[in-house]
Design an enzyme around this catalytic site. Sequence first.
Site, PDB file in Angstrom:
ATOM      1  N   GLY A 171       0.864  -1.246  -0.009  1.00 45.36           N
ATOM      2  CA  GLY A 171       0.156  -0.310   0.058  1.00 45.36           C
ATOM      3  C   GLY A 171       0.721   1.375   0.134  1.00 45.36           C
ATOM      4  O   GLY A 171       0.287   2.296   0.529  1.00 45.36           O
TER       5      GLY A 171
ATOM      6  N   HIS B 214       1.205   0.902 -13.260  1.00 42.70           N
ATOM      7  CA  HIS B 214       1.947  -0.429 -13.441  1.00 42.70           C
ATOM      8  C   HIS B 214       3.381  -0.047 -13.591  1.00 42.70           C
ATOM      9  O   HIS B 214       3.646   1.144 -14.243  1.00 42.70           O
ATOM     10  CB  HIS B 214       1.369  -0.755 -15.051  1.00 42.70           C
TER      11      HIS B 214
HETATM   12  C1  GAR Z   1       3.757  -1.098  -7.286  1.00 46.27           C
HETATM   13  O1  GAR Z   1       4.946  -1.179  -7.739  1.00 46.27           O
HETATM   14  C2  GAR Z   1       2.778  -1.207  -8.413  1.00 46.27           C
HETATM   15  O2  GAR Z   1       3.222  -0.499  -9.643  1.00 46.27           O
HETATM   16  C3  GAR Z   1       2.811  -2.695  -8.825  1.00 46.27           C
HETATM   17  O3  GAR Z   1       2.805  -3.324  -7.366  1.00 46.27           O
HETATM   18  C4  GAR Z   1       3.427  -2.638  -6.519  1.00 46.27           C
HETATM   19  C5  GAR Z   1       2.553  -2.346  -5.571  1.00 46.27           C
HETATM   20  O4  GAR Z   1       3.201  -1.383  -4.340  1.00 46.27           O
HETATM   21  N1  GAR Z   1       1.523  -2.951  -9.577  1.00 46.27           N
HETATM   22  C6  GAR Z   1       1.411  -4.093 -10.702  1.00 46.27           C
HETATM   23  O5  GAR Z   1       2.385  -4.757 -10.567  1.00 46.27           O
HETATM   24  C7  GAR Z   1       0.086  -4.168 -11.008  1.00 46.27           C
HETATM   25  N2  GAR Z   1       0.246  -5.075 -12.165  1.00 46.27           N
HETATM   26  P1  GAR Z   1       2.413  -0.946  -3.406  1.00 46.27           P
HETATM   27  O6  GAR Z   1       1.542  -1.895  -2.575  1.00 46.27           O
HETATM   28  O7  GAR Z   1       3.492  -0.339  -2.305  1.00 46.27           O
HETATM   29  O8  GAR Z   1       1.654   0.290  -3.832  1.00 46.27           O
END
Ligand code: GAR
Length: 210
Positions: free
Chosen positions: A12, A109
């Site tokens: 998050g 993404h």
């Molecule tokens: C982030 O890097 C986001 O871009 C990626 O997951 C991570 C979540 O981190 N999303 C994807 O890969 C979607 N396909 P967070 O929970 O700390 O925001």
Amino acid sequence: KKRVGILISGRGSNMMSLIAAARELDYPAEIVCVLSNRPEAEGLSKAAAAGIRTGAFDHKSYGSREGFEADLDKALRAAEVDIVACAGFMRKMTAGFVEGWRDRMINIHPSLLPSFRGLDTHARALEAGVKLTGCTVHVVRAELDAGPIIAQAAVPVLEGDTSERLAARVLEAEHTLYPHALSLLASGRAVVAGEIVQLPQGPINQAKPL
Ligand code: GAR
């Protein structure tokens, strides 16, 4: 202000960057709920600590994807959400659910789409030898990691990068890009026109330089 519901699955950190941005008086959106498909997601307690309403819908306890999505959809509509922001939400979504939020659901993404859709983007970017990668905020369509692009930020690949080091550098860019892109959409400055997002004249589609 537009009412935003955030979907997460884990840490998050992007969610927190949206919550922080939305605390500013002149930000055109407010975060009204954070929902997760994983009850143990770290982001849920961070959101609750920030005073945001949270909900968990454990996808493993549903017999079908449709049943899970129906509950998620119900919660979003009960919160009178205008825009859904996926922030590390790692569930594939059915076309039916996506269509119900057409042009009102966005995602971040960790690559410069349309390059490197799917998982393990940073490892694949290193393997491909690209010298620039980055992140993209786009409008969600039924096809995975596709849809009209609202904003992108480029991040250099540096000598000696591991996927962890590259991920950390891209994540920092994500934390600036996502609040910027949500602001563009929520304020009406970004307009979804078919499969293209129209932006006002000027360098507004660039997030602040890092
Ligand atoms: C982030 O890097 C986001 O871009 C990626 O997951 C991570 C979540 O981190 N999303 C994807 O890969 C979607 N396909 P967070 O929970 O700390 O925001």
